[in-house]
Motif scaffolding. Structure first.
Motif, mmCIF file in Angstrom:
data_model
loop_
_atom_site.group_PDB
_atom_site.id
_atom_site.type_symbol
_atom_site.label_atom_id
_atom_site.label_comp_id
_atom_site.label_asym_id
_atom_site.label_seq_id
_atom_site.Cartn_x
_atom_site.Cartn_y
_atom_site.Cartn_z
ATOM 1 N N ILE A 8 -63.528 -22.937 1.735
ATOM 2 C CA ILE A 8 -62.086 -22.839 1.496
ATOM 3 C C ILE A 8 -61.453 -24.051 2.185
ATOM 4 C CG2 ILE A 8 -60.040 -21.462 2.080
ATOM 5 C CD1 ILE A 8 -61.888 -18.972 1.803
ATOM 6 N N PRO A 9 -60.631 -24.844 1.467
ATOM 7 C CA PRO A 9 -60.187 -26.137 2.027
ATOM 8 C C PRO A 9 -59.035 -26.016 3.020
ATOM 9 C CG PRO A 9 -59.259 -25.860 -0.149
ATOM 10 C CD PRO A 9 -60.120 -24.643 0.101
ATOM 11 N N LEU A 10 -59.096 -24.983 3.863
ATOM 12 C CA LEU A 10 -58.025 -24.754 4.838
ATOM 13 C C LEU A 10 -58.605 -24.712 6.242
ATOM 14 C CD1 LEU A 10 -56.149 -21.895 2.938
ATOM 15 C CD2 LEU A 10 -55.388 -24.268 3.189
ATOM 16 N N GLU A 11 -57.821 -25.158 7.207
ATOM 17 C CA GLU A 11 -58.204 -25.092 8.612
ATOM 18 C C GLU A 11 -57.309 -24.046 9.262
ATOM 19 O OE1 GLU A 11 -57.885 -29.170 9.984
ATOM 20 O OE2 GLU A 11 -59.757 -29.608 8.937
ATOM 21 N N CYS A 12 -57.933 -23.077 9.911
ATOM 22 C CA CYS A 12 -57.180 -22.008 10.581
ATOM 23 C C CYS A 12 -57.095 -22.348 12.062
ATOM 24 C CB CYS A 12 -57.910 -20.678 10.417
ATOM 25 S SG CYS A 12 -58.070 -20.152 8.708
ATOM 26 N N VAL A 13 -55.886 -22.472 12.581
ATOM 27 C CA VAL A 13 -55.701 -22.861 13.987
ATOM 28 C C VAL A 13 -54.971 -21.751 14.737
ATOM 29 C CG1 VAL A 13 -54.523 -24.479 15.549
ATOM 30 C CG2 VAL A 13 -55.724 -25.346 13.519
ATOM 31 N N VAL A 14 -55.587 -21.299 15.834
ATOM 32 C CA VAL A 14 -54.927 -20.357 16.742
ATOM 33 C C VAL A 14 -54.624 -21.093 18.038
ATOM 34 C CG1 VAL A 14 -55.432 -18.417 18.288
ATOM 35 C CG2 VAL A 14 -55.656 -18.116 15.844
ATOM 36 N N ARG A 15 -53.434 -20.842 18.575
ATOM 37 C CA ARG A 15 -53.035 -21.505 19.836
ATOM 38 C C ARG A 15 -52.608 -20.457 20.858
ATOM 39 N NH1 ARG A 15 -51.649 -27.038 18.274
ATOM 40 N NH2 ARG A 15 -51.449 -27.077 15.995
ATOM 41 N N ASN A 16 -53.217 -20.537 22.044
ATOM 42 C CA ASN A 16 -52.828 -19.703 23.180
ATOM 43 C C ASN A 16 -51.848 -20.428 24.097
ATOM 44 O OD1 ASN A 16 -54.624 -17.406 22.640
ATOM 45 N ND2 ASN A 16 -56.277 -18.870 23.018
ATOM 46 N N ARG A 17 -51.898 -21.758 24.061
ATOM 47 C CA ARG A 17 -50.984 -22.612 24.841
ATOM 48 C C ARG A 17 -50.530 -23.741 23.933
ATOM 49 N NH1 ARG A 17 -50.721 -22.473 30.898
ATOM 50 N NH2 ARG A 17 -52.268 -20.915 31.463
ATOM 51 N N ALA A 18 -49.358 -24.289 24.205
ATOM 52 C CA ALA A 18 -48.849 -25.392 23.397
ATOM 53 C C ALA A 18 -49.568 -26.693 23.758
ATOM 54 C CB ALA A 18 -47.350 -25.550 23.610
ATOM 55 N N ASP A 38 -56.500 -23.958 22.317
ATOM 56 C CA ASP A 38 -56.383 -23.775 20.858
ATOM 57 C C ASP A 38 -57.725 -24.107 20.218
ATOM 58 O OD1 ASP A 38 -56.574 -26.575 20.669
ATOM 59 O OD2 ASP A 38 -54.418 -26.847 20.556
ATOM 60 N N TYR A 39 -57.867 -23.803 18.947
ATOM 61 C CA TYR A 39 -59.101 -24.144 18.232
ATOM 62 C C TYR A 39 -58.870 -24.040 16.740
ATOM 63 C CZ TYR A 39 -59.364 -19.090 18.005
ATOM 64 O OH TYR A 39 -59.050 -17.773 17.800
ATOM 65 N N LYS A 40 -59.779 -24.668 16.010
ATOM 66 C CA LYS A 40 -59.702 -24.699 14.542
ATOM 67 C C LYS A 40 -60.969 -24.092 13.971
ATOM 68 C CE LYS A 40 -61.443 -28.063 12.511
ATOM 69 N NZ LYS A 40 -62.730 -28.334 11.828
ATOM 70 N N LEU A 41 -60.806 -23.197 12.984
ATOM 71 C CA LEU A 41 -61.962 -22.618 12.295
ATOM 72 C C LEU A 41 -61.873 -22.905 10.808
ATOM 73 C CD1 LEU A 41 -62.155 -19.009 13.859
ATOM 74 C CD2 LEU A 41 -63.279 -21.095 14.680
ATOM 75 N N GLU A 42 -63.039 -22.978 10.172
ATOM 76 C CA GLU A 42 -63.081 -23.109 8.713
ATOM 77 C C GLU A 42 -63.963 -21.992 8.156
ATOM 78 O OE1 GLU A 42 -63.974 -27.117 7.379
ATOM 79 O OE2 GLU A 42 -62.921 -27.934 9.121
ATOM 80 N N ASN A 101 -60.708 -15.284 18.828
ATOM 81 C CA ASN A 101 -59.911 -15.572 20.021
ATOM 82 C C ASN A 101 -60.218 -14.562 21.138
ATOM 83 O OD1 ASN A 101 -57.986 -17.270 21.262
ATOM 84 N ND2 ASN A 101 -56.344 -15.806 20.877
ATOM 85 N N ASP A 102 -60.263 -13.284 20.782
ATOM 86 C CA ASP A 102 -60.555 -12.251 21.783
ATOM 87 C C ASP A 102 -61.894 -12.518 22.468
ATOM 88 O OD1 ASP A 102 -58.259 -10.910 21.096
ATOM 89 O OD2 ASP A 102 -59.269 -9.516 19.718
ATOM 90 N N VAL A 103 -62.882 -12.871 21.644
ATOM 91 C CA VAL A 103 -64.233 -13.068 22.186
ATOM 92 C C VAL A 103 -64.290 -14.341 23.037
ATOM 93 C CG1 VAL A 103 -66.669 -13.438 21.545
ATOM 94 C CG2 VAL A 103 -65.239 -11.899 20.165
ATOM 95 N N LEU A 104 -63.759 -15.440 22.486
ATOM 96 C CA LEU A 104 -63.957 -16.741 23.156
ATOM 97 C C LEU A 104 -63.023 -16.962 24.342
ATOM 98 C CD1 LEU A 104 -64.828 -19.159 20.221
ATOM 99 C CD2 LEU A 104 -66.322 -17.728 21.620
ATOM 100 N N LYS A 105 -61.827 -16.360 24.295
ATOM 101 C CA LYS A 105 -60.933 -16.488 25.469
ATOM 102 C C LYS A 105 -61.645 -15.952 26.713
ATOM 103 C CE LYS A 105 -57.069 -14.350 24.582
ATOM 104 N NZ LYS A 105 -55.703 -13.824 24.423
#
Ligand code: TMP
Length: 237
Positions: free
Chosen positions: A87-97, A175-179, A159-163
């Motif tokens: 899927i040609p999208l990058e999913c980014v979650v951020r815990n801090r700016a 923060d991090y990016k997943l595909e 996020n829950d696991v890796l934090k």
């Protein structure tokens, strides 16, 4: 499993076919790119460090119930993965700016984000990976709203696991990016998780330990990736 022809050469990894159409070989190279490929340099040991880092994280995620494309490590720089329709999208979650969020919205670097934000970017270097939303994804057929919902839910679960994992190593997962891809009709985590695609800060000193060291010319890039891995219990060969 026999490695066959190169299928695709990305900025940092090459993808090879195998004799089984369900599986591919990923080879992590030393090429390090930033700013949508405008800057590329070779960093000694980077391919092997990221391949082993990614393998460690993918196994942890699988143990936590997240389905990933990772099957097994084949060599210090190669692993076997499921062959997916990406899927040609990058999913980014951020815990801090940090990074583009600070530039776009004028938020101070380091500000805590609660709840953690979820953003989508189109994977397109020529366009500079523009931020997109669910409506764009549906209209342009990149992903359905159900698929986006599933990617969002898996990305938060990661996020829950890796934090917790990074916290135990005295680090903040900023923060991090997943595909993701589709494998036999299921949404499955693909690509890689390494310090190339996330931000990690030391909890006490706030020192940057990830690819921002390369982007910002801070030096000791791979030494820092190795130190992150060692704090999590990895042993690199
Ligand atoms: P950003 O602050 O540049 O938007 O990036 C957010 C996080 O996602 C950061 O950890 C880097 C990662 N990322 C990539 O690895 N590749 C990309 O193409 C994008 C857009 C983000």
């Amino acid at each position: 499993m026999e490695k066959r022809d190169e299928l695709y050469r990305g900025k940092a990894k090459s993808v090879f076919k195998t004799d089984d159409s369900d599986y591919l070989v990923l080879e992590f190279r030393d090429d390090t790119s930033a700013f949508d490929g405008k800057r590329i340099e070779q960093l000694d040991r980077k391919g092997r460090v990221n391949n082993q880092f990614n393998a460690f994280i993918m196994v942890k995620l699988a143990e936590a119930g997240v389905e990933t494309h990772f099957e097994k490590m084949l060599s210090p720089t190669e692993c076997l993965v499921k062959c997916m329709n990406m899927i040609p999208l990058e999913c980014v979650v951020r815990n801090r700016a940090a990074g583009s969020l600070c530039r776009r919205l004028g938020i101070d670097e380091g500000a805590e984000l609660a709840p953690a934000t979820f953003e989508l970017f189109l994977k397109n270097d020529e366009l500079g990976d523009p931020m997109v939303n669910e409506s764009h994804a549906e209209t342009f057929d990149w992903a359905s709203s159900e698929q986006i919902e599933e990617m969002r839910s898996i990305t938060y679960r990661v996020n829950d696991v890796l934090k917790k994992l990074f916290d135990a190593g005295n680090m903040i997962l900023v923060d991090y990016k997943l595909e993701f891809g589709i494998f036999h009709g299921r949404i499955v985590l693909g690509d890689e998780f390494s310090p190339d695609g996330c931000r990690l800060w030391d909890k006490d000193t706030m020192e940057k330990l990830d690819k921002d060291r390369f982007r910002q010319g801070l030096g000791n890039v791979i030494e820092s990736y190795e130190a992150v891995g060692q704090r999590l219990g990895m042993e690199f060969v």
